[in-house]
Write an enzyme that holds these catalytic residues in place. Structure first.
Site, PDB file in Angstrom:
ATOM      1  N   ARG A  73       0.816  -1.213   0.000  1.00  0.00           N
ATOM      2  CA  ARG A  73       0.000   0.000   0.000  1.00  0.00           C
ATOM      3  C   ARG A  73       0.853   1.268   0.000  1.00  0.00           C
ATOM      4  O   ARG A  73       0.452   2.314  -0.494  1.00  0.00           O
ATOM      5  CB  ARG A  73      -0.951   0.000   1.204  1.00  0.00           C
ATOM      6  CG  ARG A  73      -2.061   1.038   1.060  1.00  0.00           C
ATOM      7  CD  ARG A  73      -3.128   0.881   2.148  1.00  0.00           C
ATOM      8  NE  ARG A  73      -2.527   0.994   3.453  1.00  0.00           N
ATOM      9  CZ  ARG A  73      -2.867   0.268   4.512  1.00  0.00           C
ATOM     10  NH1 ARG A  73      -3.810  -0.639   4.423  1.00  0.00           N
ATOM     11  NH2 ARG A  73      -2.267   0.438   5.665  1.00  0.00           N
TER      12      ARG A  73
ATOM     13  N   TYR B   8     -10.786  26.505  -5.163  1.00  0.00           N
ATOM     14  CA  TYR B   8     -11.451  25.443  -5.931  1.00  0.00           C
ATOM     15  C   TYR B   8     -12.684  24.974  -5.143  1.00  0.00           C
ATOM     16  O   TYR B   8     -12.564  24.618  -3.971  1.00  0.00           O
ATOM     17  CB  TYR B   8     -10.433  24.316  -6.117  1.00  0.00           C
ATOM     18  CG  TYR B   8     -10.887  23.075  -6.811  1.00  0.00           C
ATOM     19  CD1 TYR B   8     -11.307  23.118  -8.139  1.00  0.00           C
ATOM     20  CD2 TYR B   8     -10.864  21.846  -6.158  1.00  0.00           C
ATOM     21  CE1 TYR B   8     -11.694  21.955  -8.788  1.00  0.00           C
ATOM     22  CE2 TYR B   8     -11.243  20.678  -6.802  1.00  0.00           C
ATOM     23  CZ  TYR B   8     -11.663  20.736  -8.114  1.00  0.00           C
ATOM     24  OH  TYR B   8     -12.039  19.585  -8.752  1.00  0.00           O
TER      25      TYR B   8
ATOM     26  N   ASP C 258      -2.654  25.446  -3.249  1.00  0.00           N
ATOM     27  CA  ASP C 258      -3.030  24.598  -4.377  1.00  0.00           C
ATOM     28  C   ASP C 258      -2.303  25.162  -5.595  1.00  0.00           C
ATOM     29  O   ASP C 258      -2.638  26.232  -6.082  1.00  0.00           O
ATOM     30  CB  ASP C 258      -4.550  24.639  -4.555  1.00  0.00           C
ATOM     31  CG  ASP C 258      -5.033  23.752  -5.714  1.00  0.00           C
ATOM     32  OD1 ASP C 258      -4.243  23.476  -6.631  1.00  0.00           O
ATOM     33  OD2 ASP C 258      -6.209  23.363  -5.686  1.00  0.00           O
TER      34      ASP C 258
ATOM     35  N   LYS D 258      -4.176  17.114 -13.719  1.00  0.00           N
ATOM     36  CA  LYS D 258      -4.271  18.147 -14.748  1.00  0.00           C
ATOM     37  C   LYS D 258      -3.023  18.128 -15.637  1.00  0.00           C
ATOM     38  O   LYS D 258      -2.923  17.318 -16.518  1.00  0.00           O
ATOM     39  CB  LYS D 258      -4.519  19.510 -14.082  1.00  0.00           C
ATOM     40  CG  LYS D 258      -5.723  19.505 -13.122  1.00  0.00           C
ATOM     41  CD  LYS D 258      -7.047  19.347 -13.846  1.00  0.00           C
ATOM     42  CE  LYS D 258      -8.231  19.013 -12.925  1.00  0.00           C
ATOM     43  NZ  LYS D 258      -8.478  19.925 -11.839  1.00  0.00           N
TER      44      LYS D 258
HETATM   45  C1  LIG Z   1      -9.059  19.625 -10.563  1.00  0.00           C
HETATM   46  C2  LIG Z   1      -8.548  20.419  -9.434  1.00  0.00           C
HETATM   47  C3  LIG Z   1      -8.356  19.846  -8.188  1.00  0.00           C
HETATM   48  C4  LIG Z   1      -8.757  18.439  -7.870  1.00  0.00           C
HETATM   49  O1  LIG Z   1      -8.121  17.461  -8.605  1.00  0.00           O
HETATM   50  P1  LIG Z   1      -8.791  16.014  -8.790  1.00  0.00           P
HETATM   51  O2  LIG Z   1      -7.666  15.145  -9.184  1.00  0.00           O
HETATM   52  O3  LIG Z   1      -9.831  16.178  -9.853  1.00  0.00           O
HETATM   53  O4  LIG Z   1      -9.408  15.621  -7.487  1.00  0.00           O
HETATM   54  C5  LIG Z   1      -7.833  20.632  -7.186  1.00  0.00           C
HETATM   55  N1  LIG Z   1      -7.515  21.914  -7.398  1.00  0.00           N
HETATM   56  C6  LIG Z   1      -7.691  22.508  -8.592  1.00  0.00           C
HETATM   57  C7  LIG Z   1      -7.324  23.934  -8.747  1.00  0.00           C
HETATM   58  C8  LIG Z   1      -8.231  21.792  -9.643  1.00  0.00           C
HETATM   59  O5  LIG Z   1      -8.450  22.388 -10.814  1.00  0.00           O
END
Ligand SMILES: *Cc1c(COP(=O)(O)O)cnc(C)c1O
Length: 387
Positions: A50, A103, A176, A201
């Protein structure tokens, strides 16, 4: 040996692995240990699958390099990385300050989960000065959660200054950094304690795999993040870690192209009569451009613009007329995407006038001239209904 036993013992690798340019993808929950003494040897790093095997370890070390961190933890999605880091660091009685343009699912997590565990959540205006923000923080504030540029509306924050002031008061900062992708902005270099990314992303880059990461320099923080992953039981698959490593190899090239094409489209949009305002930090004259210029090494393909005020039907006609832009909430992949933002902006505490309905675009790797022609046909459809 009987067939049952033979079939369990057979099919394992005999010699050493051939060397490929990427790591091998090891699959395994069970890890076989070399001796009885090794079973409970605390120095034994991997005793169970894990915690991640070859591909996950390789990805973590690549991300340590990318973020210039002491340690990186992996999570099954970007949202899990944010939730995981906050759960690992906050406790009942703490307060967290969260930037209002965060977000949206992070806001839901704070409101629905953190508050349930006795953490007070306060949203602050992204336009607040770092001095007012930090000096106004109560003694209970343990962490400031940032996102720059902010989701949908792209306000820029002075992260180095906020981090410096927060540190002097013993307050942690986390950001973030999905827009910066660990490459065009490196939060840890600017004094931020925890850099979070939705690898889903740009690092993935192909819109087909979820993963998130948390990076930190302070070994105590790294340990807390690792304990958080262990305690929550999160694991990511070797195949998915490999997909992220593959994405990393071309991240600089892809980001450069997304950034250039994004600016080309943004410059064109700025001059169209149907457009009220641009929200792209790398575009001169846009809000936050000075901070972007000081702290960022480039741009990605994500930005917003406001149409001139018009009925909802005109905004929908714009989006529905687009052929090359998909309508979808994600970004960071090779494909161009568009969304309207209004319903997501309504949950915010600090309302702003953007000059008209806000549209967010992700500029993919298509030819920017083709994308501009597509946007022109969208604007024509809008104009027919805008009155
Ligand atoms: C998409 C996104 C997330 C979350 O990512 P996931 O992998 O879809 O959970 C967090 N912060 C921002 C700014 C995002 O665009």
């Amino acid at each position: 040996m009987s067939d049952e036993t033979r079939l369990i013992r057979t099919g394992t690798l005999a010699g050493p692995l051939a060397k490929t340019v990427g790591p091998p993808i090891q699959k395994g929950s069970t890890v076989l240990l070399p001796s009885a003494a090794a079973l409970y040897d605390d120095d034994n790093f991997v005793t169970y699958g894990r915690s991640g095997l070859s591909a996950q370890m390789s990805l973590r070390s690549a991300l340590v390099d990318l973020e210039d961190a002491a340690g990186v933890t992996l999570y099954p999605s970007g949202m899990a990385a944010i939730a995981g880091a906050l759960l690992a660091l906050l406790k009942s009685g703490d307060e967290i300050l969260v930037v209002d343009n965060v977000y949206k699912p992070v806001r839901r997590f704070c409101d629905q989960v953190l508050t349930r565990f006795g953490v007070a959540v306060t949203y602050f205006d992204p336009g607040a000065s770092p001095e007012a923000l930090v000096s106004g923080a109560s003694a209970a504030v343990r962490l400031i959660f940032l996102e720059t540029p902010g989701s949908l509306s792209f306000e820029m924050q002075d992260l180095p200054r906020i981090a410096e002031l927060a540190r002097a008061r013993g307050i942690l900062t986390a950001t973030d950094n999905t827009w910066g992708a660990g490459l065009i902005f490196r939060p840890l270099e600017h004094g931020v304690d925890i850099s979070l990314q939705a690898l889903t992303k740009y690092v993935c880059g192909h819109s087909d795999t979820f993963m998130g990461s948390a990076a930190a320099r302070d070994p105590v923080l790294v340990r807390k993040l690792e304990d958080g992953v262990t305690n929550m039981g999160w694991a990511v698959s070797g195949e998915d870690a490999y997909a992220m490593l593959r994405g990393l190899r071309t991240l600089p090239l892809r980001l450069a192209r997304h950034g250039e094409s994004g600016l080309e489209v943004a410059r064109w949009l700025r001059d169209q009569p149907e457009v009220a305002a641009m929200y792209h930090p790398a575009l001169p004259g846009c809000p936050g451009h000075d901070i972007w210029k000081r702290d960022f090494k480039g741009a990605c393909g994500l930005f917003s613009f406001a149409l001139k005020p018009a009925p909802d039907t005109a905004v929908e006609a714009f989006l529905d007329a687009l052929q090359l832009f998909g309508l979808g909430f994600s970004w960071g992949g090779f494909e161009s995407l568009a969304i309207s933002c209004a319903p997501q902006l309504r949950v915010r505490n600090f309302e702003r006038d953007y000059g008209g309905p806000l549209i967010r675009l992700h500029i993919g790797l298509e030819n920017p001239g083709d994308l501009i022609a597509d946007l022109r046909s969208g604007l024509d459809a809008y104009r027919r209904l805008a009155g």
